[in-house]
Write a protein that holds these residues in place. Structure first.
Motif, PDB file in Angstrom:
ATOM      1  N   ALA A   1       1.178   7.434  -6.588  1.00  0.00           N
ATOM      2  CA  ALA A   1      -0.165   7.535  -7.157  1.00  0.00           C
ATOM      3  C   ALA A   1      -0.616   8.993  -7.210  1.00  0.00           C
ATOM      4  O   ALA A   1      -0.165   9.839  -6.432  1.00  0.00           O
ATOM      5  N   ASP A   2      -1.493   9.297  -8.164  1.00  0.00           N
ATOM      6  CA  ASP A   2      -2.076  10.631  -8.246  1.00  0.00           C
ATOM      7  C   ASP A   2      -3.233  10.732  -7.257  1.00  0.00           C
ATOM      8  O   ASP A   2      -3.484   9.810  -6.468  1.00  0.00           O
ATOM      9  N   LYS A   3      -3.984  11.810  -7.316  1.00  0.00           N
ATOM     10  CA  LYS A   3      -5.066  12.032  -6.366  1.00  0.00           C
ATOM     11  C   LYS A   3      -6.143  10.958  -6.475  1.00  0.00           C
ATOM     12  O   LYS A   3      -6.625  10.427  -5.467  1.00  0.00           O
TER      13      LYS A   3
ATOM     14  N   TYR B   1       0.835  -1.206   0.000  1.00  0.00           N
ATOM     15  CA  TYR B   1       0.000   0.000   0.000  1.00  0.00           C
ATOM     16  C   TYR B   1       0.873   1.260   0.000  1.00  0.00           C
ATOM     17  O   TYR B   1       0.625   2.211  -0.754  1.00  0.00           O
ATOM     18  N   SER B   2       1.912   1.284   0.842  1.00  0.00           N
ATOM     19  CA  SER B   2       2.813   2.447   0.900  1.00  0.00           C
ATOM     20  C   SER B   2       3.524   2.650  -0.412  1.00  0.00           C
ATOM     21  O   SER B   2       3.704   3.781  -0.884  1.00  0.00           O
TER      22      SER B   2
ATOM     23  N   LYS C   1      -4.809   7.634  -5.140  1.00  0.00           N
ATOM     24  CA  LYS C   1      -4.746   7.590  -3.674  1.00  0.00           C
ATOM     25  C   LYS C   1      -6.132   7.376  -3.060  1.00  0.00           C
ATOM     26  O   LYS C   1      -6.272   6.664  -2.067  1.00  0.00           O
TER      27      LYS C   1
ATOM     28  N   ASN D   1       0.965   3.967  -2.934  1.00  0.00           N
ATOM     29  CA  ASN D   1       0.460   5.282  -2.558  1.00  0.00           C
ATOM     30  C   ASN D   1       1.481   6.381  -2.840  1.00  0.00           C
ATOM     31  O   ASN D   1       1.111   7.528  -3.132  1.00  0.00           O
TER      32      ASN D   1
ATOM     33  N   LEU E   1      -6.906   3.721  -3.499  1.00  0.00           N
ATOM     34  CA  LEU E   1      -6.141   2.907  -2.558  1.00  0.00           C
ATOM     35  C   LEU E   1      -6.698   3.024  -1.136  1.00  0.00           C
ATOM     36  O   LEU E   1      -6.701   2.054  -0.381  1.00  0.00           O
ATOM     37  N   SER E   2      -7.174   4.219  -0.783  1.00  0.00           N
ATOM     38  CA  SER E   2      -7.772   4.395   0.542  1.00  0.00           C
ATOM     39  C   SER E   2      -9.030   3.551   0.682  1.00  0.00           C
ATOM     40  O   SER E   2      -9.281   2.959   1.737  1.00  0.00           O
TER      41      SER E   2
END
Length: 503
Positions: free
Chosen positions: A332-334, A325-326, A337, A329, A340-341
């Motif tokens: 990643a762009d907005k 995930y880190s 992200k 993230n 991913l959240s």
């Protein structure tokens, strides 16, 4: 009072069934094997989820011991709420993971299934359910080798028929049920195919020579007659016997001897031969392959009480890959992200829901063992009446939660494999007025009495007297209902069956 628009503020509480809450409820009703399939689907959709080995979160604990998961409260801020509270106060966005490093040495021997006793919790079962062994029979090989009845018949038809006859045969085979009987009408089929009726009848006659013997028959008498002809035993006496199967079912042996024109010795031989024929030949091939039942819970008696644990062989260990995930993230762009959240929140919720499901199952199982301890120690005759509400009130959960937990789940103990619903039975009043006994215990007593009745066939009235002497206060119609429920005939039917076996 003036009439006009205005704005008001109101505060209220309501239960919102989010997808995550619906998922938590759904998980409770799934068996371990269904959970395994569900997890596989979730892993395909969520890159942050990972399944490694088998699940080892929950260790067996002696009955009555202080278990951390027994400390259930109704505090919505609890880190480990019950499933009822998950539904009411669930928050899928909270980053409160339950995944830990289960490869740590401290978790290697935290339950009976990790010891040399194996996955059966020390019950002494060879090759516990869900386990694997090089010498164990390959069940998948048997399932793969299963041949459908229609496929088996079409292969034979292709060897002896061709052209138009083969087409007719395929239509006829489609109308043969799983028991091997032809369920259609030859006249209707001849009209639909535009061929002569005698042509269809002739092809059906060819199919009736196929393996298994008796397939393609339209009635039970025709099925038995086909098998008798193939055995070269279809003489006039046997033909008369087969034509009067209804009289045989009623136990009219003397009348059958007169109709067939045979003596008692010949009738005995004919009946013995008749019992050797298969009334449903197609069942050797037909139907869906039997699916094995895998226990979800193991229960064994220990010196400290009852060891209760989940069958981890069918529960994959699910963790959230935070390193991945880190890594994702960081670059990643907005929009990435945000996605991913969502994946992280979904993964955390699923891990939490699975962990709570396991704890809830164990909590319910412990209460079942506590309530039905006499059954586990002495057998079915000591099974007590118990309802979902009894267990729900004892453990502080809702009755619907207990119902979901006990659905589609099986328990393995020294007395065999039982569905959890098996332990919830209605009660029958005791003759002395002291308490009640389980309906299953009554059925067991009826089965034992009938099995030991010998030449003196017990009527339902006699069964009532004997059961009353054993402390069961039952009416005659109740005894008849329980007797029929366990597949035992009336005294007249049992006497008739015994006469046929003796003939």
């Amino acid at each position: 009072m003036a009439i006009g628009p205005r704005l008001d503020l109101r505060q209220s509480q309501s239960l919102v069934m989010t997808p995550q809450l619906q998922q938590a409820i759904k998980l409770l009703a799934l068996s371990n094997l269904e959970i395994e399939a569900f997890i596989a689907e979730e892993i395909e959709k969520n890159p942050l989820l990972e399944a490694t080995g088998t699940r080892e979160e929950v260790a067996p604990e002696p009955e009555g011991g202080d278990a951390p998961d027994d400390d259930f409260t109704f505090d919505p801020t609890d880190a480990e709420p019950t499933t009822d509270r998950l539904v009411e106060f669930g928050d899928a966005t909270a980053d409160n993971p339950l995944d830990v490093d289960y490869d740590a040495e401290t978790f290697h021997h935290d339950s009976a299934a990790d010891s040399v006793r194996g996955q059966d919790g020390g019950l002494g079962l060879e090759g516990g359910s869900g386990g694997s062994s090089d010498e164990a029979p390959d069940i998948d090989a048997y399932v793969a080798a299963t041949i459908d009845l229609h496929e088996h018949l079409e292969r034979q038809a292709g060897e002896v028929l061709e052209g138009e006859e083969l087409t007719i045969a395929r239509h006829l085979i489609d109308l043969i049920d799983e028991a091997g009987y032809f369920t259609g009408q030859t006249f209707e089929l001849s009209q639909r195919l535009g061929v002569a009726l005698y042509h269809v009848e002739r092809v059906l006659g060819v199919i009736q020579t196929f393996d298994p013997s008796g397939v393609g028959a339209r009635t039970l008498a025709e099925c038995i007659a086909i098998q008798a002809k193939e055995a070269d035993r279809y003489d006039p006496a046997m033909a008369k016997l087969i034509d009067n199967l209804d009289l045989l079912a009623r136990g009219g042996i003397p009348q059958l001897r007169r109709l067939c024109g045979v003596d008692e010795e010949d009738m005995v031989d004919m009946l013995r031969e008749l019992r050797g024929y298969d009334p449903k030949p197609g069942l050797r091939f037909g139907g869906e392959p039997a699916q094995p039942v895998s226990p979800d819970i193991f229960i064994s008696k220990t010196k400290d009480g009852w060891a209760i644990e989940l069958n981890r062989a069918t529960l994959p260990r699910l963790i959230v890959d935070r390193d991945y995930y880190s890594e994702l993230n960081a670059g990643a762009d907005k929009g990435g992200k945000a996605w991913l959240s969502e994946c992280l929140a979904s993964a955390n919720w699923l891990v939490k829901a699975l962990d709570q499901r396991a704890r809830t199952i164990l909590k319910v199982s412990r209460e079942i063992v506590k309530q039905q301890e006499a059954f586990f120690l002495k057998g079915v005759e000591h099974l007590k009446p118990m309802t979902l509400k009894t267990v729900a009130d004892a453990i502080g959960m809702h009755e619907s939660t207990v119902s979901r937990v006990t659905s589609n789940k099986y328990l393995m103990c020294e007395r065999g494999l039982h569905e959890l619903k098996y332990f919830f039975t209605s009660g029958v009043a005791a003759a002395d007025g002291d308490g009640a006994v389980s309906a299953e215990a009554v059925k067991s007593q009826i089965a034992k009495l009938i099995a030991a009745e010998g030449d003196d066939i017990l009527s339902d009235d006699k069964l009532v007297e004997l059961l009353n002497a054993k402390g069961f206060d039952l009416a005659r119609r109740t005894v008849a209902k329980y007797r029929e429920a366990i597949g035992l005939g009336s005294s007249v039917q049992r006497r008739r069956q015994r006469a046929m076996r003796a003939a």
